[in-house]
Design a protein around this motif. Structure first.
Motif, PDB file in Angstrom:
ATOM      1  N   UNK A 139     -17.214  -3.959  -2.654  1.00 40.60           N
ATOM      2  CA  UNK A 139     -18.104  -3.188  -1.781  1.00 40.60           C
ATOM      3  C   UNK A 139     -19.209  -4.068  -1.199  1.00 40.60           C
ATOM      4  N   UNK A 140     -19.707  -3.644  -0.049  1.00 42.26           N
ATOM      5  CA  UNK A 140     -20.740  -4.411   0.654  1.00 42.26           C
ATOM      6  C   UNK A 140     -21.962  -4.680  -0.218  1.00 42.26           C
ATOM      7  N   UNK A 141     -22.321  -3.741  -1.110  1.00 48.86           N
ATOM      8  CA  UNK A 141     -23.506  -3.958  -1.936  1.00 48.86           C
ATOM      9  C   UNK A 141     -23.304  -5.137  -2.879  1.00 48.86           C
ATOM     10  N   UNK A 142     -22.081  -5.328  -3.387  1.00 54.33           N
ATOM     11  CA  UNK A 142     -21.797  -6.466  -4.260  1.00 54.33           C
ATOM     12  C   UNK A 142     -21.835  -7.757  -3.465  1.00 54.33           C
ATOM     13  N   UNK A 143     -21.212  -7.749  -2.297  1.00 51.42           N
ATOM     14  CA  UNK A 143     -21.207  -8.949  -1.450  1.00 51.42           C
ATOM     15  C   UNK A 143     -22.627  -9.314  -1.030  1.00 51.42           C
ATOM     16  N   UNK A 144     -23.408  -8.316  -0.610  1.00 51.14           N
ATOM     17  CA  UNK A 144     -24.788  -8.584  -0.201  1.00 51.14           C
ATOM     18  C   UNK A 144     -25.621  -9.107  -1.359  1.00 51.14           C
TER      19      UNK A 144
END
Length: 426
Positions: A139-144
């Motif tokens: 998910x984007x939150x992990x990547x960010x």
């Protein structure tokens, strides 16, 4: 020279053409109803398959009563200040203990939002020489969070990606990192991948993590409350909960609320509490959420009948759509991912199908490239315990009529091969 706002008048950015057209049909649709299996969209009744109300807690009367009583007592202001200064209460601490017990960990720490909790937890724990290894479809939150992490002495923290659920590739990355490794190492993954519905290979990940001296962070937004004994989540479902170093659960899905928590050892929990900037510098979670979440947690723990109903609707939906010739993703979660071909006329065909469904009383989410390979459209549907067999029957009928009216063909070998790469990236 140019103005930083110049880009705002272009088609750049996400959904640029729809943004410029001020679209509210495909993007940012306005839906004012109380979340449930039936909601109105643009004045029309629809069967809602796009909210993550897995076990039907969104309008639970006991949770609602707890929230109203807390608001009557404390209004929306309490507590004032951040947890670090004046925002800690015995109720916050008690909820953290209950969540830790549910996650089978020593302690946990509350965050106001799931996204900010992932960001705060990962960046708080990153130090000089550390390396983060991230599943490619995370998910984007992990990547960010991974890309925002910085070592104090050496700039940005090294971030490596491995092919989704590909343990051979993960081991190759681990071996490569360990050749020159100077600091810590943590693998970041989801429990249930919310778009495709498949589960992380947590058995393989935990085995490799121990072999190569790495820690594991799991964001189980779509697993907690849904899978495992008493809704403990994906790692419990797969029998590896003890091997997860940081279990992150969110309240925005099965709990039908807002916020999240990192469950881990007491030592690590305290370090996160003192160093997660997204919570250290934020006002504490309001009492109306804290007290209603205690009731929601009890409902999750006692929710076997709700989960059974959710699984029944999921199975009925998947079986019915497969009989119509639709390709359903192979995920082992309740999420129903339906793949259809869209060829080269990507946006026009995709919008035609999504319009057909919504105008005929079925509201679901449409996903295209770059989330999935080009040439494909994926409809993501979330069956819940509140959906009825009648909801499933009507939805299948609409999909049948769409198939016939829009002449949707079956997927070819090349398209099926593309889908296979999503679930285990070769």
């Amino acid at each position: 020279m140019s103005d930083i706002f110049d880009k705002c008048s272009t088609d750049g950015g996400y959904f640029g053409q729809l943004r410029r057209a001020r679209d509210r049909f495909f993007t940012l649709p306005v839906i004012d109803d109380i979340p449930g299996p039936h909601m109105k969209f643009q004045g029309q009744d629809t069967i809602m398959w796009s909210i993550n109300n897995y076990i039907g807690l969104a309008n639970d009367p006991d949770i609602k009563a707890a929230a109203m009583a807390a608001t009557e007592n404390w209004s929306v202001s309490s507590p004032m200040g951040s947890r670090m200064m004046s925002g800690s209460t015995s109720e916050h601490i008690n909820l953290e203990k209950l969540l830790a017990e549910h996650a089978q960990k020593e302690d946990s720490f509350l965050f106001n939002y799931g996204y900010m909790g992932v960001l705060g937890t990962i960046t708080a724990l990153t130090g000089p020489g550390d390396t983060l290894i991230v599943d490619k479809l995370a998910h984007a939150c992990i990547v960010d969070a991974a890309l925002s992490s910085k070592s104090k002495n050496s700039g940005r923290t090294p971030v490596r990606f491995f092919r989704h659920n590909n343990m051979d590739n993960l081991e190759s990355v681990l071996k490569d990192v360990n050749k020159t490794r100077k600091g810590g190492l943590m693998i970041l993954t989801e429990g249930v991948y919310g778009m495709t519905g498949d589960l992380a290979d947590l058995t393989g990940i935990t085995n490799l993590a121990r072999r190569y001296d790495a820690r594991i962070f799991i964001d189980d937004a779509h697993g907690v409350g849904v899978l495992g004994e008493k809704g403990r989540g994906t790692a419990c479902h797969l029998g590896v909960q003890e091997s997860i170093d940081i279990y992150f659960g969110t309240f925005a899905k099965a709990f039908a609320s807002i916020g999240g928590y990192s469950a881990t050892t007491s030592l690590v929990r305290d370090y996160i509490a003192y160093n997660a900037r997204t919570q250290v510098f934020a006002k504490a979670l309001p009492m109306s959420y804290v007290l209603s979440l205690k009731v929601a947690l009890r409902k999750v723990i006692e929710g076997n009948d709700r989960r059974k109903a959710m699984w029944q609707r999921s199975d009925e939906l998947k079986v019915g759509l497969r009989k119509l010739g639709y390709h359903i993703g192979t995920g082992d979660s309740p999420i129903c991912s339906i793949f259809v071909p869209i060829g080269e006329r990507v946006e026009s065909v995709a919008m035609e199908m999504l319009s057909y469904l919504r105008k005929n009383g079925v509201f679901c989410t449409g996903i295209m490239w770059p989330v999935i390979p080009p040439g494909l459209m994926m409809f993501r549907m979330i069956p819940t315990s509140d959906h009825t067999p009648g909801d499933v029957e009507k939805t299948i009928e609409v999909f049948r009529n769409m198939r016939d009216s829009l002449k949707i063909r079956s997927l070819g070998k090349a398209e099926l091969a593309k889908i296979a790469t999503i679930y285990r990236n070769q």
